[in-house]
Design a protein around this motif. Structure first.
Motif, PDB file in Angstrom:
ATOM      1  N   ALA A 198      31.885 -24.333 -30.497  1.00 18.40           N
ATOM      2  CA  ALA A 198      31.771 -25.157 -29.333  1.00 18.40           C
ATOM      3  C   ALA A 198      31.030 -26.431 -29.666  1.00 18.40           C
ATOM      4  O   ALA A 198      30.535 -26.387 -30.765  1.00 18.40           O
ATOM      5  CB  ALA A 198      31.247 -24.510 -28.244  1.00 18.40           C
ATOM      6  N   GLY A 199      30.945 -27.419 -29.014  1.00 20.53           N
ATOM      7  CA  GLY A 199      30.252 -28.363 -29.218  1.00 20.53           C
ATOM      8  C   GLY A 199      29.940 -29.527 -28.106  1.00 20.53           C
ATOM      9  O   GLY A 199      30.378 -29.363 -26.887  1.00 20.53           O
TER      10      GLY A 199
ATOM     11  N   PRO B 137      22.893 -29.425 -29.022  1.00 22.58           N
ATOM     12  CA  PRO B 137      22.899 -28.330 -29.945  1.00 22.58           C
ATOM     13  C   PRO B 137      21.894 -27.593 -30.161  1.00 22.58           C
ATOM     14  O   PRO B 137      21.787 -26.206 -30.491  1.00 22.58           O
ATOM     15  CB  PRO B 137      23.017 -29.417 -31.152  1.00 22.58           C
ATOM     16  CG  PRO B 137      23.815 -30.713 -30.802  1.00 22.58           C
ATOM     17  CD  PRO B 137      23.167 -30.642 -29.253  1.00 22.58           C
TER      18      PRO B 137
ATOM     19  N   HIS C 173      21.862 -24.796 -27.191  1.00 15.41           N
ATOM     20  CA  HIS C 173      23.061 -23.804 -27.473  1.00 15.41           C
ATOM     21  C   HIS C 173      22.624 -23.044 -28.610  1.00 15.41           C
ATOM     22  O   HIS C 173      23.105 -21.745 -28.671  1.00 15.41           O
ATOM     23  CB  HIS C 173      24.368 -24.238 -27.383  1.00 15.41           C
ATOM     24  CG  HIS C 173      24.983 -24.931 -26.036  1.00 15.41           C
ATOM     25  ND1 HIS C 173      25.760 -23.907 -25.354  1.00 15.41           N
ATOM     26  CD2 HIS C 173      24.874 -26.030 -25.428  1.00 15.41           C
ATOM     27  CE1 HIS C 173      26.059 -24.628 -24.166  1.00 15.41           C
ATOM     28  NE2 HIS C 173      25.560 -25.929 -24.237  1.00 15.41           N
TER      29      HIS C 173
ATOM     30  N   TYR D 233      27.609 -24.363 -32.579  1.00 16.02           N
ATOM     31  CA  TYR D 233      27.686 -25.347 -31.417  1.00 16.02           C
ATOM     32  C   TYR D 233      27.177 -26.761 -32.122  1.00 16.02           C
ATOM     33  O   TYR D 233      25.877 -26.904 -32.649  1.00 16.02           O
ATOM     34  CB  TYR D 233      26.647 -25.055 -30.127  1.00 16.02           C
ATOM     35  CG  TYR D 233      26.862 -26.069 -28.985  1.00 16.02           C
ATOM     36  CD1 TYR D 233      27.674 -25.857 -27.998  1.00 16.02           C
ATOM     37  CD2 TYR D 233      26.092 -27.280 -29.268  1.00 16.02           C
ATOM     38  CE1 TYR D 233      27.547 -26.785 -26.831  1.00 16.02           C
ATOM     39  CE2 TYR D 233      26.462 -28.136 -28.169  1.00 16.02           C
ATOM     40  CZ  TYR D 233      27.116 -28.033 -27.177  1.00 16.02           C
ATOM     41  OH  TYR D 233      27.091 -28.852 -26.286  1.00 16.02           O
TER      42      TYR D 233
ATOM     43  N   PHE E  74      28.128 -22.088 -21.884  1.00 14.51           N
ATOM     44  CA  PHE E  74      27.898 -21.055 -22.465  1.00 14.51           C
ATOM     45  C   PHE E  74      28.497 -19.919 -22.284  1.00 14.51           C
ATOM     46  O   PHE E  74      29.183 -19.263 -23.292  1.00 14.51           O
ATOM     47  CB  PHE E  74      26.441 -20.985 -22.848  1.00 14.51           C
ATOM     48  CG  PHE E  74      25.922 -20.038 -24.105  1.00 14.51           C
ATOM     49  CD1 PHE E  74      25.665 -20.426 -25.188  1.00 14.51           C
ATOM     50  CD2 PHE E  74      25.897 -18.518 -23.784  1.00 14.51           C
ATOM     51  CE1 PHE E  74      25.323 -19.744 -26.274  1.00 14.51           C
ATOM     52  CE2 PHE E  74      25.285 -18.007 -24.759  1.00 14.51           C
ATOM     53  CZ  PHE E  74      24.972 -18.498 -26.125  1.00 14.51           C
TER      54      PHE E  74
ATOM     55  N   TRP F 212      32.386 -19.877 -23.225  1.00 12.38           N
ATOM     56  CA  TRP F 212      32.957 -19.944 -24.431  1.00 12.38           C
ATOM     57  C   TRP F 212      32.352 -18.633 -25.398  1.00 12.38           C
ATOM     58  O   TRP F 212      32.896 -18.256 -26.300  1.00 12.38           O
ATOM     59  CB  TRP F 212      32.380 -21.459 -25.241  1.00 12.38           C
ATOM     60  CG  TRP F 212      32.536 -22.649 -24.503  1.00 12.38           C
ATOM     61  CD1 TRP F 212      33.702 -22.850 -23.647  1.00 12.38           C
ATOM     62  CD2 TRP F 212      31.651 -23.745 -24.387  1.00 12.38           C
ATOM     63  NE1 TRP F 212      33.646 -23.878 -22.893  1.00 12.38           N
ATOM     64  CE2 TRP F 212      32.414 -24.580 -23.288  1.00 12.38           C
ATOM     65  CE3 TRP F 212      30.357 -24.074 -24.690  1.00 12.38           C
ATOM     66  CZ2 TRP F 212      32.000 -25.788 -23.143  1.00 12.38           C
ATOM     67  CZ3 TRP F 212      29.855 -25.197 -24.193  1.00 12.38           C
ATOM     68  CH2 TRP F 212      30.535 -26.106 -23.382  1.00 12.38           C
TER      69      TRP F 212
END
Ligand code: NAP
Length: 276
Positions: free
Chosen positions: A8-9, A21, A24, A37, A255, A258
């Protein structure tokens, strides 16, 4: 145990300053999840193509930040009611039915106040919102959704406040920007959603002498953590709530979607994000 590495990002332009970043990344480590992430620097013209390609690259979803929140909503295949009402998306999930868009800023705003002042209920009294930009839309939506009987809205540019009131309904009342101090005694919650007070801008200076003691005062600005606005509110006997918690709480639903784990927002996370 699976070989799958979850991805994810966060997409923005610029993006280097983003704390997501670190946030997460801390949760991934803490819960022992095999995933990454990443910050993704994407310009406006490339957003449609990148959003098409990311699911094929194994991404579960992304957060979206300035300036892409409105375009991301328009590009989604499915949209939650709150994202549609707020008019912007901050959380995209890639599914077999395409891109699902949500906006979790309002949820984060409420969760932050509740964590700091557990007995607070929006329905218990009127609120005042300062500012009528993107963040204000999410805050207004959340206060109305949580049952606030009245929300007094003040913005420097009145036309922007009028547009928000027309869209979000009858419980929103407009107040001239110069009359804020007169109305402070009428509300149980005050929220600064303007960018005033952020590092590099002028402070938001208010005289809190008319405020009722115990009023919950929240600043969405979190750099610095203790703004002049919050310090003045605290000195007047208010319950001051800083903006960092909203940033942390708005990240939790993404969060969970995903990476499959509902994460905790606690002091350790605050420390990690503050030092990022
Ligand atoms: P935005 O859409 O650009 O809106 C900015 C708001 O600030 C507008 O209401 C604007 O009024 C007002 N403003 C700017 N300069 C002003 C001044 N000199 N005097 C009076 N009002 C002024 O920004 P946004 O996305 O809503 O973000 C606003 C703030 O919230 C930022 O500090 C952002 O970092 C913070 N935020 C925090 C979180 C969090 O998780 N804690 C989440 C989202 C945003 P006009 O309409 O008159 O220009």
């Amino acid at each position: 145990m699976t070989d799958r590495v979850l991805l994810a990002g966060v997409i923005g332009d610029p993006i280097a300053h983003s704390k997501s970043p670190a946030l997460h990344g801390h949760w991934l480590k803490r819960y022992g999840i095999r995933g990454y992430y990443v910050p993704l620097h994407v310009s406006h013209d490339k957003l449609p193509r990148i959003l098409k390609d990311l699911p094929d690259m194994g991404f579960q979803g992304v957060n979206v930040t300035i300036p892409h929140k409105e375009q991301a909503l328009a590009l989604a295949n499915g949209v939650t009611d709150r994202a549609a009402l707020i008019g912007a998306a901050n959380t995209l999930t890639f599914t077999s039915n395409g891109i699902q868009a949500d906006n979790t800023d309002g949820l984060g705003f409420i969760a932050n106040i509740r964590q700091c002042v557990p007995e607070w209920r929006a329905a218990d009294g009127p609120a005042m919102v300062l500012g009528a930009g993107g963040a204000a839309r999410a805050v207004l939506w959340a206060l109305i959704e949580e049952g606030a009987p009245r929300v007094i809205l003040a913005n420097r540019t009145r036309a922007r406040a009028e547009a928000l009131r027309d869209q979000l309904g009858a419980r929103v009342e407009l107040l001239p920007w110069t009359r804020i101090e007169d109305a402070l005694g009428d509300v149980q919650t005050v929220v600064n959603t303007t960018s005033l007070g952020m590092v590099g801008t002028a402070p938001l200076r208010l005289d809190f002498s008319r405020v009722r003691s115990g009023t919950v005062v929240n600043d969405l600005v979190y750099a610095p953590l203790e703004t002049e606005f919050l310090a003045a509110a605290r000195a007047a006997g208010c319950r001051a709530v800083d903006g960092l918690g909203m940033l942390l709480h708005q990240a939790a639903p993404g969060f969970e979607r995903w990476f499959g784990k509902r994460p905790e927002v606690d002091e350790e996370l605050r420390r990690v994000v503050l030092s990022a």
